[in-house]
Design a protein around this motif. Sequence first.
Motif, PDB file in Angstrom:
ATOM      1  N   ARG A 168       0.823  -1.205   0.000  1.00 37.82           N
ATOM      2  CA  ARG A 168       0.000   0.000   0.000  1.00 37.82           C
ATOM      3  C   ARG A 168       0.861   1.261   0.000  1.00 37.82           C
ATOM      4  O   ARG A 168       0.436   2.321   0.434  1.00 37.82           O
ATOM      5  N   LYS A 185     -13.090  13.339  -1.275  1.00 38.46           N
ATOM      6  CA  LYS A 185     -13.663  12.188  -1.985  1.00 38.46           C
ATOM      7  C   LYS A 185     -14.270  11.168  -1.027  1.00 38.46           C
ATOM      8  O   LYS A 185     -14.984  10.268  -1.468  1.00 38.46           O
ATOM      9  N   LYS A 186     -13.928  11.264   0.239  1.00 38.23           N
ATOM     10  CA  LYS A 186     -14.565  10.359   1.202  1.00 38.23           C
ATOM     11  C   LYS A 186     -15.993  10.813   1.490  1.00 38.23           C
ATOM     12  O   LYS A 186     -16.814  10.048   1.965  1.00 38.23           O
ATOM     13  N   VAL A 187     -16.232  12.091   1.259  1.00 39.71           N
ATOM     14  CA  VAL A 187     -17.571  12.618   1.520  1.00 39.71           C
ATOM     15  C   VAL A 187     -18.399  12.647   0.235  1.00 39.71           C
ATOM     16  O   VAL A 187     -19.534  12.190   0.221  1.00 39.71           O
ATOM     17  N   PHE A 188     -17.811  13.171  -0.838  1.00 41.64           N
ATOM     18  CA  PHE A 188     -18.577  13.313  -2.078  1.00 41.64           C
ATOM     19  C   PHE A 188     -18.194  12.240  -3.077  1.00 41.64           C
ATOM     20  O   PHE A 188     -17.046  11.811  -3.137  1.00 41.64           O
ATOM     21  N   ASP A 301     -17.234  22.579  13.420  1.00 43.76           N
ATOM     22  CA  ASP A 301     -17.072  21.141  13.223  1.00 43.76           C
ATOM     23  C   ASP A 301     -18.104  20.346  14.019  1.00 43.76           C
ATOM     24  O   ASP A 301     -18.361  19.193  13.738  1.00 43.76           O
ATOM     25  N   TYR A 307     -17.981  19.130   7.581  1.00 46.27           N
ATOM     26  CA  TYR A 307     -16.675  18.508   7.738  1.00 46.27           C
ATOM     27  C   TYR A 307     -15.630  19.591   7.605  1.00 46.27           C
ATOM     28  O   TYR A 307     -15.479  20.189   6.540  1.00 46.27           O
ATOM     29  N   TYR A 309     -11.715  20.860   8.124  1.00 48.05           N
ATOM     30  CA  TYR A 309     -10.309  20.509   8.317  1.00 48.05           C
ATOM     31  C   TYR A 309      -9.479  21.779   8.268  1.00 48.05           C
ATOM     32  O   TYR A 309      -9.594  22.549   7.320  1.00 48.05           O
ATOM     33  N   VAL A 317      -3.004  14.192   8.959  1.00 48.91           N
ATOM     34  CA  VAL A 317      -3.359  13.120   8.020  1.00 48.91           C
ATOM     35  C   VAL A 317      -2.129  12.733   7.192  1.00 48.91           C
ATOM     36  O   VAL A 317      -1.812  11.561   7.031  1.00 48.91           O
TER      37      VAL A 317
ATOM     38  N   LYS B  27      -7.350  -4.470   4.223  1.00 47.58           N
ATOM     39  CA  LYS B  27      -7.811  -3.150   3.780  1.00 47.58           C
ATOM     40  C   LYS B  27      -7.307  -2.855   2.374  1.00 47.58           C
ATOM     41  O   LYS B  27      -6.779  -1.781   2.097  1.00 47.58           O
ATOM     42  N   LYS B  28      -7.448  -3.845   1.500  1.00 49.76           N
ATOM     43  CA  LYS B  28      -7.046  -3.639   0.114  1.00 49.76           C
ATOM     44  C   LYS B  28      -8.193  -4.055  -0.798  1.00 49.76           C
ATOM     45  O   LYS B  28      -9.028  -4.870  -0.427  1.00 49.76           O
ATOM     46  N   TYR B 149     -21.813   3.689   6.396  1.00 49.20           N
ATOM     47  CA  TYR B 149     -21.909   5.149   6.417  1.00 49.20           C
ATOM     48  C   TYR B 149     -21.376   5.688   7.743  1.00 49.20           C
ATOM     49  O   TYR B 149     -20.584   6.615   7.784  1.00 49.20           O
ATOM     50  N   GLN B 152     -17.572   5.396   8.013  1.00 53.16           N
ATOM     51  CA  GLN B 152     -16.905   6.415   7.190  1.00 53.16           C
ATOM     52  C   GLN B 152     -17.078   7.808   7.808  1.00 53.16           C
ATOM     53  O   GLN B 152     -16.114   8.561   7.938  1.00 53.16           O
ATOM     54  N   GLU B 153     -18.284   8.117   8.226  1.00 51.87           N
ATOM     55  CA  GLU B 153     -18.574   9.450   8.783  1.00 51.87           C
ATOM     56  C   GLU B 153     -17.767   9.672  10.060  1.00 51.87           C
ATOM     57  O   GLU B 153     -17.221  10.745  10.302  1.00 51.87           O
ATOM     58  N   ALA B 155     -14.899   8.331  10.799  1.00 52.76           N
ATOM     59  CA  ALA B 155     -13.490   8.541  10.453  1.00 52.76           C
ATOM     60  C   ALA B 155     -13.259   9.970   9.967  1.00 52.76           C
ATOM     61  O   ALA B 155     -12.314  10.635  10.386  1.00 52.76           O
ATOM     62  N   VAL B 156     -14.149  10.441   9.110  1.00 47.48           N
ATOM     63  CA  VAL B 156     -13.958  11.784   8.553  1.00 47.48           C
ATOM     64  C   VAL B 156     -14.118  12.846   9.638  1.00 47.48           C
ATOM     65  O   VAL B 156     -13.375  13.823   9.693  1.00 47.48           O
ATOM     66  N   LYS B 157     -15.091  12.622  10.510  1.00 45.24           N
ATOM     67  CA  LYS B 157     -15.322  13.592  11.589  1.00 45.24           C
ATOM     68  C   LYS B 157     -14.174  13.573  12.605  1.00 45.24           C
ATOM     69  O   LYS B 157     -13.704  14.609  13.050  1.00 45.24           O
ATOM     70  N   LYS B 159     -11.261  12.595  12.081  1.00 45.35           N
ATOM     71  CA  LYS B 159      -9.998  12.880  11.394  1.00 45.35           C
ATOM     72  C   LYS B 159      -8.950  11.811  11.681  1.00 45.35           C
ATOM     73  O   LYS B 159      -7.765  12.084  11.783  1.00 45.35           O
ATOM     74  N   PHE B 161      -7.599   8.157  10.318  1.00 47.43           N
ATOM     75  CA  PHE B 161      -7.717   7.255   9.175  1.00 47.43           C
ATOM     76  C   PHE B 161      -6.785   6.065   9.315  1.00 47.43           C
ATOM     77  O   PHE B 161      -6.024   5.987  10.260  1.00 47.43           O
ATOM     78  N   GLU B 165     -12.270   2.437   6.839  1.00 47.32           N
ATOM     79  CA  GLU B 165     -12.876   3.446   5.955  1.00 47.32           C
ATOM     80  C   GLU B 165     -12.150   3.570   4.622  1.00 47.32           C
ATOM     81  O   GLU B 165     -12.718   4.072   3.663  1.00 47.32           O
ATOM     82  N   SER B 166     -10.904   3.069   4.574  1.00 50.53           N
ATOM     83  CA  SER B 166     -10.175   3.229   3.318  1.00 50.53           C
ATOM     84  C   SER B 166     -10.770   2.405   2.179  1.00 50.53           C
ATOM     85  O   SER B 166     -10.528   2.692   1.020  1.00 50.53           O
ATOM     86  N   SER B 170     -17.758   6.579  -0.693  1.00 50.56           N
ATOM     87  CA  SER B 170     -17.981   7.907  -0.122  1.00 50.56           C
ATOM     88  C   SER B 170     -19.330   7.991   0.591  1.00 50.56           C
ATOM     89  O   SER B 170     -20.252   7.217   0.326  1.00 50.56           O
ATOM     90  N   LEU B 171     -19.431   8.945   1.490  1.00 50.02           N
ATOM     91  CA  LEU B 171     -20.666   9.138   2.251  1.00 50.02           C
ATOM     92  C   LEU B 171     -21.841   9.407   1.323  1.00 50.02           C
ATOM     93  O   LEU B 171     -22.934   8.898   1.518  1.00 50.02           O
TER      94      LEU B 171
END
Lengths: 433, 268
Positions: A168, A185-188, A301, A307, A309, A317, B27-28, B149, B152-153, B155-157, B159, B161, B165-166, B170-171
């Motif tokens: 990876r 891209k994780k959101v949209f 937030d 979201y 950042y 990150v 996770k691949k 969902y 993923q949400e 993880a994004v919230k 922050k 990773f 979630e990888s 997408s949400l």
Amino acid sequence: MSLIVVGVNHKTAPVEIRERLAFNSKESIREGLKYLINKLGVNEALIFSTCNRVEIYVYTSISCNIESVPENGRALEELIKNFLSDFHKIDQREFEKYLYIHKDRQAVEHLFKVASSLDSMIIGEPQITGQVKEAYEIALSEKTTSLILNYLMNRALFTAKRVRKETRIGENPVSVSYAAVGLIKKVFDDLSKKSVLLVGAGEMAELAIRHLIGSGIKEIYVTNRTLQRAEELASLFNGKATAFEKLKENLIKTDIVICSTGAPHYVIDEKMLKEVMFLRKYKPIFLIDISVPRNIDPACDNLDNVYLYNIDDLQDVVDSNILERRKEADKALEIVYEETDKFFQWLESLNSVPVIVSLRNKAEHIRQEELEKFKGKFKDLSPDILNSIDYLTQSIINKIMHEPTVALKNNCDMKETLILAARRLFGLDNEEE
Amino acid sequence: MGTIFFELALTLYFAGFLLSLAGIIRKKQDLDKAVLILSLSGFVLHSIYLLLRYIKAGQAPIFSMHEANSFFAWSILLISFFIYFTNKVKIINFNIILSFSFMFVSAFFPRNIPVLKAELKNFWIDIHALMAVFGIALFSLAFIFSILYLIQERAVKAKKFGGLESIIPSLEILDKLNYRLIFWGFPIYSIALIVGLVKYLSLLGFLWDPKEIWSFLTWIVYLSIFYLRVKGDWRKKKAAYLTIFAFLLMIVGFFGINLLTESFHKPL
């Protein structure tokens, strides 16, 4: 064989040295290659020069083995040092201490690591493989590589491909602006249907916008305290400039916001965003705040479907991605070692003794087979005649085999080519399987 | 009687299940193609099996424990393939796990064709049962996507990773699928219940069967989700929580009823 690499990279040499040793154009690489082949008389050569490294790969069959004839090995590296100093008009003493020199197995390993981006400043960055390929193409067009380096370069590119596929290492972005796009891209899902609003102007914001455009985003709005500056920026990315006073209206209709103004206070606060979220029916919004001091209230937030950042979050990150890549690098090293072994197995097959033996075995095998057939057909022949026939066939084979054997034993330039040719012409590889 | 098709399908699902598990743990997504091919070929054999059974029995292959579980597994895959080929969303690896699990359960039950009461041998009863199970399959995928969902949400919230979630889409796409599954699942489930109600009433009279009552309760919950979603008030995270709640409510109810009561809805 003697394969050697002499070079400097970002770890061993400061930029002042690297830039003086660099081959800055294809033309200068071509000249360098000509110099190596024509003036130094090496068999094969390749020059790899990027902003982070300069490496000279040379193969020569003059000596059979560097280990056993150390003088030759040393001579070769001296020759390359002279070449560098002569070609770049720089005193050898100036750069000598920054050089690294790898021979044979180490050289192969080194190249595989470089090609797989394990030796890069940013581990796993993908450009290096392309650069290796380019360097190889230049050498190919100048015909300065042949059997050994051709095979070596192909294996290097193959190793790089394996590393990319099986680990990876290149997966998580390690630059802030790329990381931002990855998060978006994780959101949209489909960025071509999304819009982005650039608040203020800054280099990093510009970079992020460019990456977003690369990912398909089309609708771009730019706003700034001075409308003129906004218009200037907007024209850069085919976007639309909008008035700063309309910030709230713009927030309602855009999905991604990149904020980088020089303002010393919050441009977007929680109360404002709360209203915005209500008006946009809680459609998710992605806010990136790369301004210092921050322009978006961190409390934003806490709102649902927001979201946010800031620059430190993005940096975190990136840092964790770098850490992840280091871990993957260990797996990649395994692949490099494996491929190095394979390369040397191939090299082994270029040794002349086993070829001669199997060539002779094959001939003898054919002779015996045909003799048996003959004896089966003519059963009443006297032993005397049979002995003479045996002797006759043997001497025919010896006569035929004499020239090839001498040619294969001879340590000439084309030795490896001849060995490969012999294996192919007499079908020796199939025999062994 | 075509059991071989079932065994083969089960084997292929198992292989797909192992590969997708390997992908998820590592996770691949490099094994996704293989998972798709394995599950797709398993699915074709599984379809043949179901069809042969339908023809032989003259009733839908859905009334025994073996049949219900296998049809449920089949439905999940059918929907997954549809989603994969129309939306290009890589979710087969999560769904094959669910599908294989039910297929595996199905393998433990006797494979004989269940004997139904004569009055239940009816085209409408088949429709009722098939649509009910298919509707639940749609709901269960909505459930899975809701969980994805939330992962993923979160993880994004947060922050943070480097976790699952990888390999999660997408949400936006998860929410969209979630919506569509409920959007299709609810009417299908409703029709199943209405057909069931009308037919049972005319065939057997009202029975106060516990499963009927529970289905009706679940239906009301899904009705509210459907209403809230279509109207647009509850979206995203809230909708995901609600979907998870509704599904758990339904599943817990049905398992409880199957185990504890003497419902005539209990699979044979």
